[in-house]
Design a protein around this motif. Structure first.
Motif, mmCIF file in Angstrom:
data_model
loop_
_atom_site.group_PDB
_atom_site.id
_atom_site.type_symbol
_atom_site.label_atom_id
_atom_site.label_comp_id
_atom_site.label_asym_id
_atom_site.label_seq_id
_atom_site.Cartn_x
_atom_site.Cartn_y
_atom_site.Cartn_z
ATOM 1 N N LYS A 1 0.832 -1.209 0.000
ATOM 2 C CA LYS A 1 0.000 0.000 0.000
ATOM 3 C C LYS A 1 0.864 1.256 0.000
ATOM 4 O O LYS A 1 0.546 2.244 -0.670
ATOM 5 C CB LYS A 1 -0.935 -0.008 1.207
ATOM 6 C CG LYS A 1 -2.029 -1.054 1.140
ATOM 7 C CD LYS A 1 -2.881 -1.037 2.401
ATOM 8 C CE LYS A 1 -3.921 -2.153 2.382
ATOM 9 N NZ LYS A 1 -4.707 -2.204 3.642
ATOM 10 N N ILE A 2 1.949 1.216 0.763
ATOM 11 C CA ILE A 2 2.865 2.363 0.802
ATOM 12 C C ILE A 2 3.494 2.576 -0.572
ATOM 13 O O ILE A 2 3.603 3.714 -1.053
ATOM 14 C CB ILE A 2 3.966 2.156 1.864
ATOM 15 C CG1 ILE A 2 3.359 2.143 3.278
ATOM 16 C CG2 ILE A 2 5.031 3.233 1.750
ATOM 17 C CD1 ILE A 2 2.773 3.462 3.731
ATOM 18 N N GLN B 1 9.832 15.560 -6.111
ATOM 19 C CA GLN B 1 10.546 14.383 -5.635
ATOM 20 C C GLN B 1 10.626 14.322 -4.109
ATOM 21 O O GLN B 1 10.614 13.243 -3.517
ATOM 22 C CB GLN B 1 11.958 14.344 -6.229
ATOM 23 C CG GLN B 1 12.687 13.034 -5.996
ATOM 24 C CD GLN B 1 11.923 11.824 -6.520
ATOM 25 O OE1 GLN B 1 11.458 11.839 -7.669
ATOM 26 N NE2 GLN B 1 11.784 10.798 -5.714
ATOM 27 N N THR B 2 10.698 15.487 -3.470
ATOM 28 C CA THR B 2 10.763 15.520 -2.001
ATOM 29 C C THR B 2 9.519 14.903 -1.387
ATOM 30 O O THR B 2 9.599 14.098 -0.454
ATOM 31 C CB THR B 2 10.916 16.974 -1.505
ATOM 32 O OG1 THR B 2 12.102 17.544 -2.070
ATOM 33 C CG2 THR B 2 11.008 17.026 0.015
ATOM 34 N N ILE B 3 8.356 15.261 -1.901
ATOM 35 C CA ILE B 3 7.085 14.714 -1.397
ATOM 36 C C ILE B 3 6.975 13.232 -1.737
ATOM 37 O O ILE B 3 6.572 12.413 -0.898
ATOM 38 C CB ILE B 3 5.893 15.502 -1.981
ATOM 39 C CG1 ILE B 3 5.827 16.888 -1.323
ATOM 40 C CG2 ILE B 3 4.573 14.752 -1.779
ATOM 41 C CD1 ILE B 3 4.719 17.771 -1.848
ATOM 42 N N LYS C 1 7.136 7.609 3.414
ATOM 43 C CA LYS C 1 7.984 7.266 4.564
ATOM 44 C C LYS C 1 7.328 7.711 5.872
ATOM 45 O O LYS C 1 7.338 6.974 6.862
ATOM 46 C CB LYS C 1 9.351 7.942 4.392
ATOM 47 C CG LYS C 1 10.336 7.674 5.510
ATOM 48 C CD LYS C 1 11.694 8.281 5.181
ATOM 49 C CE LYS C 1 11.615 9.796 5.111
ATOM 50 N NZ LYS C 1 12.954 10.396 4.834
ATOM 51 N N TYR C 2 6.737 8.910 5.884
ATOM 52 C CA TYR C 2 6.055 9.405 7.085
ATOM 53 C C TYR C 2 4.870 8.511 7.438
ATOM 54 O O TYR C 2 4.646 8.204 8.615
ATOM 55 C CB TYR C 2 5.556 10.834 6.864
ATOM 56 C CG TYR C 2 6.646 11.857 6.632
ATOM 57 C CD1 TYR C 2 7.933 11.670 7.123
ATOM 58 C CD2 TYR C 2 6.381 13.022 5.906
ATOM 59 C CE1 TYR C 2 8.929 12.609 6.911
ATOM 60 C CE2 TYR C 2 7.371 13.966 5.693
ATOM 61 C CZ TYR C 2 8.643 13.757 6.191
ATOM 62 O OH TYR C 2 9.614 14.702 5.966
ATOM 63 N N ALA C 3 4.114 8.089 6.427
ATOM 64 C CA ALA C 3 2.956 7.215 6.659
ATOM 65 C C ALA C 3 3.411 5.863 7.205
ATOM 66 O O ALA C 3 2.793 5.303 8.120
ATOM 67 C CB ALA C 3 2.168 7.028 5.361
ATOM 68 N N GLY D 1 1.559 14.229 5.226
ATOM 69 C CA GLY D 1 1.838 12.990 4.515
ATOM 70 C C GLY D 1 0.932 11.858 4.977
ATOM 71 O O GLY D 1 0.420 11.077 4.161
ATOM 72 N N ILE D 2 0.713 11.767 6.285
ATOM 73 C CA ILE D 2 -0.176 10.742 6.855
ATOM 74 C C ILE D 2 -1.615 10.978 6.400
ATOM 75 O O ILE D 2 -2.332 10.046 6.018
ATOM 76 C CB ILE D 2 -0.085 10.755 8.394
ATOM 77 C CG1 ILE D 2 1.331 10.368 8.835
ATOM 78 C CG2 ILE D 2 -1.113 9.809 9.014
ATOM 79 C CD1 ILE D 2 1.639 10.682 10.277
#
Length: 276
Positions: A4-5, A19-21, A27-29, A78-79
């Motif tokens: 899913k990630i 690219q940063t997002i 990764k944050y999720a 991000g989450i």
């Protein structure tokens, strides 16, 4: 969870995020889910609020200081976007993220004075320090834009700097004054024998990361005995200084690469300036 990630990352890439997002938000999720050891369907708003408190008390591994409001906001956003994605593809029935987020970047930011900028330049001891100031203040680049800048994007003869892929994949061209042109030419001359295409490189002659840029700038601030600010404050400072020197709001908008004039007005504290 990994599938899913990964799919979330692909979704961000398809939608054209920078690219940063694309790198950070999945990764944050993932960190959030690992922290609670819960499945997506088991998460509710109490988990979100608890994680926010955790982030507010957490310290950075590199600096040892508490996380900035901007970084906390990015992690929570991000989450939030991850659960919005799951809801959109019907993997969960309801988005558990009900927390209202307030972007600290939309609040009025402090700016450095032109005298403080001069002091920063006076304390530059390396080419990298000066180039970071030139890119983020002199050219008004975002950190990600400076990191992604390549040698070929700076045209010395034409005195132009090309941002090939700014926020939202927008391109723009920035004119260079005599000082910037001369310093960029000198800096490029030192790199003539390196194979790396990136303009800013680290000690291993590989593309410099945003975190390395941040650490170099923090050290420069400390040397100059100037208050702790972020690289983004340099972009905000040059925009404010240009407006104070009677550049039109439309020209500043184009310089910054904003899509809407209203964004520039908020960003540059336009209401606090006496404009012609």
């Amino acid at each position: 969870m990994k599938d899913k990630i990964y799919a979330f990352r692909q979704e961000l890439q398809t939608l054209g995020y920078c690219q940063t997002i694309i790198s950070n938000y999945p990764k944050y999720a993932s960190h959030f889910l690992v922290f609670f050891q819960e499945t997506d369907a088991e998460i509710d708003d109490s988990h979100i609020k608890s994680y926010q408190k955790y982030l507010q008390q957490k310290t950075s591994k590199t600096s040892g200081e508490k996380l900035s409001e901007s970084h906390i906001y990015s992690q929570l956003l991000g989450i939030k976007m991850y659960f919005e994605y799951l809801e959109r593809i019907h993997k969960i029935k309801r988005n558990p993220f009900t927390l209202k987020l307030k972007n600290p970047r939309n609040e009025v930011r402090e700016v450095l004075t032109q005298e403080q900028i001069k002091i920063l330049y006076e304390h530059c001891k390396t080419g990298e320090e000066k180039m970071i100031l030139h890119l983020c203040y002199g050219c008004g680049l975002r950190r990600s834009e400076a990191v992604n800048l390549n040698k070929k994007d700076i045209h010395i003869e034409k005195k132009l700097l090309f941002v090939r892929q700014g926020k939202g994949k927008k391109r723009r061209v920035i004119p260079l004054n005599k000082t910037l042109t001369a310093d960029f030419k000198l800096f490029l001359g030192y790199q003539i024998n390196t194979q790396e295409i990136a303009f800013l490189t680290n000690k291993q002659y590989k593309r410099m990361s945003g975190n390395t840029m941040h650490l170099i700038f923090k050290a420069l601030l400390k040397k100059a005995k100037i208050k702790d600010i972020s690289l983004h404050h340099l972009r905000h400072s040059i925009a404010t200084h240009l407006l104070e020197n009677d550049m039109s709001i439309e020209m500043v908008r184009d310089f910054l690469g904003h899509s809407r004039l209203s964004t520039t007005q908020i960003y540059t504290k336009i209401n606090n300036l006496k404009m012609k």
